[in-house]
Structure formats: structure tokens, C-alpha cells
Motif scaffolding. Structure first.
Motif, PDB file in Angstrom:
ATOM      1  N   VAL A  93       0.826  -1.201   0.000  1.00 42.58           N
ATOM      2  CA  VAL A  93       0.000   0.000   0.000  1.00 42.58           C
ATOM      3  C   VAL A  93       0.863   1.254   0.000  1.00 42.58           C
ATOM      4  O   VAL A  93       0.598   2.208  -0.706  1.00 42.58           O
ATOM      5  CB  VAL A  93      -0.950  -0.011   1.217  1.00 42.58           C
ATOM      6  CG1 VAL A  93      -1.773   1.263   1.284  1.00 42.58           C
ATOM      7  CG2 VAL A  93      -1.845  -1.242   1.172  1.00 42.58           C
ATOM      8  N   ARG A  94       1.914   1.225   0.808  1.00 42.29           N
ATOM      9  CA  ARG A  94       2.807   2.386   0.888  1.00 42.29           C
ATOM     10  C   ARG A  94       4.115   1.951   1.512  1.00 42.29           C
ATOM     11  O   ARG A  94       4.116   1.174   2.462  1.00 42.29           O
ATOM     12  CB  ARG A  94       2.178   3.497   1.747  1.00 42.29           C
ATOM     13  CG  ARG A  94       3.135   4.673   1.970  1.00 42.29           C
ATOM     14  CD  ARG A  94       2.542   5.787   2.806  1.00 42.29           C
ATOM     15  NE  ARG A  94       3.493   6.889   2.911  1.00 42.29           N
ATOM     16  CZ  ARG A  94       4.406   7.028   3.864  1.00 42.29           C
ATOM     17  NH1 ARG A  94       4.489   6.129   4.825  1.00 42.29           N
ATOM     18  NH2 ARG A  94       5.235   8.053   3.870  1.00 42.29           N
ATOM     19  N   LEU A  99       8.286   2.981   8.245  1.00 44.05           N
ATOM     20  CA  LEU A  99       7.083   2.133   8.229  1.00 44.05           C
ATOM     21  C   LEU A  99       6.633   1.895   6.798  1.00 44.05           C
ATOM     22  O   LEU A  99       6.744   2.783   5.952  1.00 44.05           O
ATOM     23  CB  LEU A  99       5.923   2.815   8.974  1.00 44.05           C
ATOM     24  CG  LEU A  99       5.960   2.943  10.494  1.00 44.05           C
ATOM     25  CD1 LEU A  99       4.710   3.669  10.983  1.00 44.05           C
ATOM     26  CD2 LEU A  99       6.063   1.583  11.164  1.00 44.05           C
ATOM     27  N   SER A 101       3.195  -0.089   4.692  1.00 46.24           N
ATOM     28  CA  SER A 101       1.873  -0.667   4.914  1.00 46.24           C
ATOM     29  C   SER A 101       1.508  -1.588   3.773  1.00 46.24           C
ATOM     30  O   SER A 101       1.886  -1.359   2.623  1.00 46.24           O
ATOM     31  CB  SER A 101       0.830   0.436   5.058  1.00 46.24           C
ATOM     32  OG  SER A 101       1.122   1.264   6.162  1.00 46.24           O
ATOM     33  N   GLN A 103      -1.520  -4.882   2.510  1.00 37.41           N
ATOM     34  CA  GLN A 103      -2.791  -5.580   2.644  1.00 37.41           C
ATOM     35  C   GLN A 103      -2.582  -7.010   2.171  1.00 37.41           C
ATOM     36  O   GLN A 103      -1.765  -7.263   1.277  1.00 37.41           O
ATOM     37  CB  GLN A 103      -3.829  -4.879   1.770  1.00 37.41           C
ATOM     38  CG  GLN A 103      -5.177  -5.538   1.761  1.00 37.41           C
ATOM     39  CD  GLN A 103      -6.158  -4.784   0.906  1.00 37.41           C
ATOM     40  OE1 GLN A 103      -6.166  -3.554   0.910  1.00 37.41           O
ATOM     41  NE2 GLN A 103      -6.975  -5.507   0.174  1.00 37.41           N
ATOM     42  N   ALA A 123      -1.973  -4.017   7.425  1.00 40.14           N
ATOM     43  CA  ALA A 123      -0.883  -4.007   8.391  1.00 40.14           C
ATOM     44  C   ALA A 123       0.116  -2.916   8.096  1.00 40.14           C
ATOM     45  O   ALA A 123       0.276  -2.497   6.942  1.00 40.14           O
ATOM     46  CB  ALA A 123      -0.173  -5.364   8.377  1.00 40.14           C
ATOM     47  N   SER A 124       0.788  -2.454   9.141  1.00 34.02           N
ATOM     48  CA  SER A 124       1.930  -1.563   8.990  1.00 34.02           C
ATOM     49  C   SER A 124       3.128  -2.238   9.635  1.00 34.02           C
ATOM     50  O   SER A 124       3.036  -2.712  10.779  1.00 34.02           O
ATOM     51  CB  SER A 124       1.641  -0.197   9.607  1.00 34.02           C
ATOM     52  OG  SER A 124       0.631   0.467   8.860  1.00 34.02           O
TER      53      SER A 124
ATOM     54  N   HIS B  76      -5.620   2.406   8.769  1.00 31.84           N
ATOM     55  CA  HIS B  76      -4.187   2.678   8.743  1.00 31.84           C
ATOM     56  C   HIS B  76      -3.992   4.025   8.052  1.00 31.84           C
ATOM     57  O   HIS B  76      -4.451   4.217   6.919  1.00 31.84           O
ATOM     58  CB  HIS B  76      -3.424   1.558   8.027  1.00 31.84           C
ATOM     59  CG  HIS B  76      -3.319   0.312   8.859  1.00 31.84           C
ATOM     60  ND1 HIS B  76      -2.123  -0.168   9.368  1.00 31.84           N
ATOM     61  CD2 HIS B  76      -4.277  -0.531   9.313  1.00 31.84           C
ATOM     62  CE1 HIS B  76      -2.360  -1.263  10.092  1.00 31.84           C
ATOM     63  NE2 HIS B  76      -3.650  -1.504  10.071  1.00 31.84           N
ATOM     64  N   ARG B 120      -6.374   3.834   4.563  1.00 32.33           N
ATOM     65  CA  ARG B 120      -7.073   2.625   4.118  1.00 32.33           C
ATOM     66  C   ARG B 120      -7.733   1.972   5.325  1.00 32.33           C
ATOM     67  O   ARG B 120      -7.140   1.913   6.415  1.00 32.33           O
ATOM     68  CB  ARG B 120      -6.130   1.655   3.425  1.00 32.33           C
ATOM     69  CG  ARG B 120      -6.867   0.497   2.744  1.00 32.33           C
ATOM     70  CD  ARG B 120      -5.967  -0.406   1.946  1.00 32.33           C
ATOM     71  NE  ARG B 120      -5.389   0.241   0.784  1.00 32.33           N
ATOM     72  CZ  ARG B 120      -4.894  -0.434  -0.261  1.00 32.33           C
ATOM     73  NH1 ARG B 120      -4.931  -1.763  -0.268  1.00 32.33           N
ATOM     74  NH2 ARG B 120      -4.343   0.213  -1.269  1.00 32.33           N
TER      75      ARG B 120
END
Lengths: 287, 287
Positions: A93-94, A99, A101, A103, A123-124, B76, B120
Motif C-alpha cells: 500500500v505504501r 514504516l 503498509s 494488505q 498491516a503496517s 491505517h 485505508r
């Protein structure tokens, strides 16, 4: 048989080479696509344990993301998993400096071979070893008797009917104060506490903490409720790499209402660090 | 000016017609695509409040899913949002008889008009009014003095520099025991408690609870830390439709360590029901 938790280090399974690692291993078939055969060894009352499933998803995300450790991970359990073939699909996601993130979804296959989603996770991730060691935790470890005064499934007749293979994978010694349910006298208090480890002696690591928070008997049993307490959603914060040695897990329910309850779990390591905190929302059958 | 929370019902903004509703309203452009102009009225220290953002996402999901109320919702926070145009994209993950699950992302636009993901969310929705009224909550409401003995931003000089427009949207009366930070004498305890309502008198509803859990000053202030405490992840359980009247919000931090802390919030309504519980993981600047 000697207690695995006290076995000499040379006889304990190493992190990476133990049952937990074998049974949570995912094989990357393509970027973001991981296959696994979900083990029948982590079932509780015939259902595949939710923490084991979260660890499977967590392992896939650790491969997909540039940071190694789950810092906060939330799972929504959609349909019941069963032992057998499964696929995990991940999305980044990023990605950030400290950190990242992601999915992930776990699917199994219906009679026509179509994918059916079992669990979806957000999740991160970060690097636990890069955190500053400024610790100002005010929470205190649970009051639990020494391990020798606690009891596990091996110490008595199986109180829960039906196959629960997970009990063979774990070193679980419950606080006698939270064992009334197994003797027909539940305390009425939504509490469950235990010493926790893996039966083959593998030390804890950030991924096995995802299992630890969901591996104790349901607090509902001590409240006097029977039957399955399926998890709707589970969020885990992993705050510290656990030290070697047994963990202490303390679970509390304070809000049983309307057919749902929350379970708050804390996991403490042998260095008295609060290494993980979780909350799950679960459904109960009342009456 | 009379306290909005005690204004006669006829003068209080109705649910659906209040500032909160206007500023969280999303316009469905296409199935699963919702536009909104994020309000500048819900900023805290120049940042758009995370609970307000969660309520925006929650409103879009309530439209996209067949069940009306968030039961458990995890967000998140990826990049910082700012007032202005945004789009929410939703996916239905699973629809069931009593629960449905969905996913949503909020995007804003960069200088080239490209979408940048801000947040998200994964959520499971149900119908709070369909829950049985068997309530066995053992948690107790927070010990907070009567509202007349508590204090809000309007009662003293602005203790937090920088624009915090959200304080004009809220009726917030803090427990003096958690106000030391505003007077230069933080207690050292990670606690924050307040009476909470909306300034225009709108009663609480399940969506405004998503705001309530993130609307108090950070517990970090009472621990003696200054500066921004950005939320990494926030999970809220909505357990009951709140009764009319002011809410009591109690927030606790027990595990400040390694540059992160958790904030656990409980929201109690005027009928003494524990209507929402949340936990967030946030970053702190130490030293």
C-alpha cells in the motif's frame, strides 16, 4: 517427557526450523502471490486457530514489504478456514522510511476450484530492532503463579470435546485461578492467563506473537458460556522483539453484550517487557 | 452562551442536519466512488482530525454495505490529509446475514491531479438495533467529576498553539485531574478524560462515535511530551447505539516505549453503556 520450555537450548527447535515455521511457511509463486497448505496441526475445536492464520498472513507480508516486523496488523475473519490448500495475495500500500503498509488476503478453494476469501488483513510493518530503547511502560506484568503451579491440557482429562490438535503444538500452563471452567466451576470473571510457549521449545519471535494472542482458551469459558466463540476481527500491536524463554499471556473481557465480546490480550516476555497487545471482537452464543 | 449540551431539544441540531453530518457527507459519483470536500473545521494543531476522517470513511461504507452500522473498523493512516477535495473508494468484501465486511480508501490529489492514498480501512458492519439486549458488561464508567466541575478550551487561554478549529465543533469538558498539561504541570500519568458532545447539540450516533474516540487531547501531553502524536492505526469497536445526551470519554496509555504509544479509549453514554472501545497506535517524538 521433560518440559520443552526448560530443555537445554541445544535440544530446542531453532527459530526458522521449528513446527511453527514449517506450518506457516509460504511459497512465493509470483510477486504478491504465496501458496501454503494450511496445517491440520493448529486446530482448536476443529477450527483452524485464528492466530495461526494471522501468522501465515504476517509471514507473507514480511516477504512482500520492505520492513520485516508487523507493528500493527488488523484482520477481519470472513469465512471459516479449513486445513488444506490456500493462497495469500498481498498488495503493497505504501513504503516509507521507517514504516510500510500492506494488505493481504487468504483464499481457499471451493468445490469448483474458485477462490473464496477467508481473511483480509491491513498491516503496517517496521523494524523492531531499529527502535530506540526508551521504555516508559507503566503497565505491569500479570500476577500469575510460577509455571510449576500452573496446568496444561496434558495435566488432566481433555475438558473440551473434539479434536484440538493445537494443544500438541503448544506449551500452555494456565493459571489455576482461570481454570475453573475445566472443572465445571467457571469463575464468572472474563479472565484467562497462562504461561505460553511452543511445544518444540522454539523461542518466540514477532510472528509467533500473532499466534500467542489468540492461543488461550476463550475467556467466555470462565464466564460460563460454552461453545464456539468465533473471532470477527483481531488487531495486534507488536511492540518489541520478545526475549528468549516463556511468555506470559493475560486475556481480559469486560464488555460482553449484545451477543459480542471483546478479548484484550497482553503478552509479556521473560525480560518483563510488554511485547504485544491485542484486541479482538468475537461472537458469542448466549444462553 | 448556553451550554449546547443542555439546550432544549428543539434548539439542538438534529442527527442528519448538523455540522458533523454536513462535514462528513459524501456524494456518490458512481458505485463505490464518493466525493467529499474535507472540512477545515475539524483540524487539531493544523492536522485534519483522524476521527473525523474515520467518520467520513465510515459514512461511505455505510452507504456501500447492506448493514448500516460499523461494528469493528480498522484504519491505517498512510499520509497526512489536508482540507480540500478527496475521494473515497469502497469495495464490498463479503455480505452476510448479520455482518458484512468492506474496505475503503480515502485519496486526495497531488499537484498533477494524481490520487494519493491517505487512509485505508477494513470494516465489518451490522445492525446495532438488531442486537439482543443481554448486557453483561463488567467494565465500569470512568470516575469523572460532574460536567460543571470540568473545563474546556473556552474556559481558559488556548494552551495549544496553532489553529485547532475542531475545538469550535465540540463540547469538550476535561477532567481537571487530566488538565495539568494545560497549566504547565502534566501529571505524568497517561490519562485523559472528558465529557464530550458536539457544539451544536447534535446527539451522538454510531458514526460520531468514530470521532469521539480520537477527539481528546493526546495522553502524551499529560505524560509531559509535546508536539504532534500522529496516529499510525486506529481500530474502533462500536457496541451499542448511544443514548441521547453527553458522552464520557476516557483514554489511557500504558505502553509508551520505543517511540510509539497506544491510546485505549472507552466511550460511555448517558445510560451508562460502554458504547465504543478503541485502540490506536501512535508515534511520539521522545525527549
Amino acid at each position: 517427557m521433560p518440559d520443552a520450555a526448560s530443555a537445554p537450548a541445544a535440544r530446542r527447535a531453532a527459530i526458522g526450523a521449528a513446527e511453527f515455521d514449517r506450518d506457516t511457511a509460504v511459497v512465493r509463486r509470483a510477486p504478491g502471490v504465496y501458496d501454503i497448505d494450511l496445517s491440520a496441526g493448529w486446530t482448536i475445536i476443529n477450527a483452524v486457530n485464528g492466530g495461526y492464520l494471522l501468522a501465515v498472513l504476517g509471514r507473507a507480508l514480511a516477504d512482500a514489504l520492505p520492513h520485516p516486523d508487523p507493528f500493527t496488523i488488523s484482520a477481519h475473519y470472513l469465512t471459516a478456514s479449513r486445513p488444506g490448500p490456500a493462497v495469500v495475495r498481498t498488495d503493497v500500500v505504501r513504503t516509507g522510511r521507517t514504516l510500510s503498509s500492506g494488505q493481504a488476503s487468504l483464499f481457499q478453494y471451493d468445490a469448483d476450484g474458485q477462490e473464496v476469501e477467508r481473511i483480509r488483513v491491513l498491516a503496517s510493518y517496521g523494524d523492531l530492532d531499529a527502535l530506540p530503547d526508551d521504555v516508559r511502560t507503566t503497565a505491569e506484568p500479570p500476577a500469575i503463579p510460577p509455571m510449576e503451579q500452573c496446568f496444561g491440557p496434558q495435566d488432566g482429562p481433555a475438558p473440551v470435546p473434539g479434536s484440538s490438535a493445537i494443544t500438541d503444538r503448544l506449551m500452555l500452563k494456565l493459571d489455576p485461578a482461570t481454570l475453573g471452567w475445566a472443572l465445571g466451576s467457571p469463575s464468572g470473571k472474563g479472565e484467562m492467563r497462562a504461561w505460553f510457549g511452543l511445544a518444540d521449545g522454539r523461542d518466540a519471535d514477532p510472528l509467533s506473537l500473532l499466534l500467542a494472542v489468540d492461543a488461550l482458551p476463550p475467556t467466555a469459558f470462565e464466564i460460563g458460556l460454552k461453545g464456539w466463540v468465533p473471532t470477527v476481527e483481531l488487531t495486534v500491536h507488536v511492540r518489541c522483539r520478545p526475549a528468549p524463554g516463556p511468555l506470559r499471556v493475560s486475556v481480559t473481557t469486560r464488555n460482553l453484550a449484545g451477543g459480542f465480546l471483546e478479548e484484550d490480550a497482553e503478552v509479556w516476555d521473560s525480560a518483563d517487557r510488554l511485547v504485544a497487545q491485542s484486541r479482538q471482537l468475537a461472537r458469542v452464543r448466549l444462553g
